[in-house]
Design a protein around this motif. Structure first.
Motif: not given
Length: 414
Positions: A1-9, A88-93, A115-123, A127-128
């Motif tokens: 996955m390529r991360l294009t936007d990271v936002t904190g609210y 990144i290929e996996e969230p740990a990266e 970021l770790d949690v959010a990237c797992y959500d995306v992954l 992968l469905g």
């Protein structure tokens, strides 16, 4: 996955009017609860989310002068600069990417956690697959994930003993496996509460979250704490949580000599701190949190440390439904882990019982997500939807604007 936007609210859920709660030696005023929502988006249009920020127990935003607004700025600034555009290929990266931003240790850990949690959500969405399936693959010899999860209710704060007992009955009616409450109304009041709550509960377990004891301007003395912990154990307490300051390792060890089961860990600043606490041999329950201990990746280290020992990993979770779902996926996947903390705030729509929860309102905890988690009769049944199985409602950005100022204040009697 390529991360294009990271936002904190940065968001605030007002407590209006503010609530005052008397404790031993003073009064605590609750003005609001703050949340930092972290959202990541990928080049493929997928979106993942997590909550972040200081823990409710250590209250770093109060004691150290930081705010959730400050942390949201860090996410939007240094963290976004370090992560956006990277593949990144996996969230740990993402841990190494955030580390390259050269933040102070505490901010780095909080940012990596989100970021770790959010990237797992995306992954999972990519992968469905639900996050718990991805996590289960990372443990050796792990059993199949368990998606029907018992919840213990985390509620009452600084009330009269009779009010705690009334709430215990409400929690039992709602079907939770346990009732955790926050004492701190004075040694005699705390002893009386233990007695009444123990009498009020039939099936559910009694748990004490005793962090107030060491936060008082004049903390309970060691002998007083020892006496109360021993009495709680005698009356059947499942555990006594944070009876001493988080860094008081020797205090934990001395209390463990009573034979009482102790819990702790939420205020540790890293996975290494969790493991160090476990290595003291003083606690029976280790309370890491994906939101504060470097996400699923960091908590896995602590869980692996507990496997095959007498220490059970039970995640801390005292925030929004999004945080609930994240920690639930951790529990569903992890071997020898099986219990989830469910915070019961005022007017919680999922608590099937009538009465006063004894907590303050936190409407944002519910409104942050679309729909409701599948909670009924004190259990959570995780869906097999991709990712965390729940979506954030970005309307909250407009509906819950951040309010400057401390979320809670303590005034001490003269």
């Amino acid at each position: 996955m390529r991360l294009t936007d990271v936002t904190g609210y940065a968001l605030s859920s007002p407590i209006d009017p503010p609530q005052e709660r008397a404790f031993h030696g003073g009064t605590r005023t609750l003005h609001k609860r703050d949340v930092v929502l972290v959202v990541v988006e990928t080049a493929d249009g997928l979106r993942g989310a997590a909550t972040a920020g200081a823990t409710s127990s250590s209250m770093r935003e109060y004691f150290e002068g930081d705010s959730q607004g400050t942390f949201a700025d860090v996410i939007d600034g240094d963290v976004a600069d370090a992560v956006e555009g990277k593949r990144i290929e996996e969230p740990a990266e993402v841990h190494d990417l955030v580390a390259a931003a050269d933040l102070p240790d505490r901010l780095e850990t909080q940012a990596i956690s989100a970021l770790d949690v959010a990237c797992y959500d995306v992954l999972g969405k990519e992968l469905g697959a639900p996050v718990y399936e991805l996590l289960a693959e990372e443990y050796d010899d792990a059993p199949e994930p368990t998606t029907d999860l018992p919840l213990y209710a985390s509620a009452g704060m600084y009330m009269e003993p009779e009010a705690f007992a009334d709430q215990a009955a409400l929690i039992e009616e709602a079907g939770f496996m346990g009732y955790k409450y926050r004492p701190g109304i004075g040694p005699e009041g705390d002893r009386r509460t233990i007695e009444l709550v123990s009498d009020a509960l039939d099936e559910p377990e009694m748990m004490l979250d005793s962090h107030t004891w060491w936060k008082l301007e004049e903390p309970y003395g060691e002998e007083t704490v020892r006496e109360i912990v021993s009495y709680a154990d005698e009356m059947g307490a499942y555990w006594v949580e944070e009876p001493v300051a988080p860094d008081d390792r020797e205090g934990y060890q001395r209390l463990a000599e009573t034979g009482a089961d102790l819990a702790g860990g939420e205020s540790e600043e890293s996975p290494e701190g969790l493991i160090e606490l476990a290595e003291t041999g003083a606690i029976a329950y280790l309370q890491g949190d994906v939101r504060h201990h470097r996400g699923f990746t960091g908590c896995r280290r602590a869980i692996e440390h507990c496997r095959g020992t007498d220490i059970e990993f039970v995640p801390h979770n005292f925030g929004t439904w999004l945080g609930l779902m994240a920690n639930a996926h951790l529990v569903a996947a992890a071997p020898e882990v099986g219990l989830v903390e469910y915070p019961v705030f005022e007017d919680d729509p999922l608590v099937e019982a009538s009465g006063d929860s004894g907590m303050y309102p936190f409407d944002l905890a519910f409104d942050l997500v679309e729909g409701e988690p599948p909670v009924a009769n004190g259990r959570l049944e995780l869906p097999d939807d991709p990712g965390l199985g729940i979506e954030v409602d970005l309307d909250v950005v407009e509906e819950y604007p951040f309010r400057e100022g401390a979320w809670t204040e303590f005034e001490y009697d003269e």
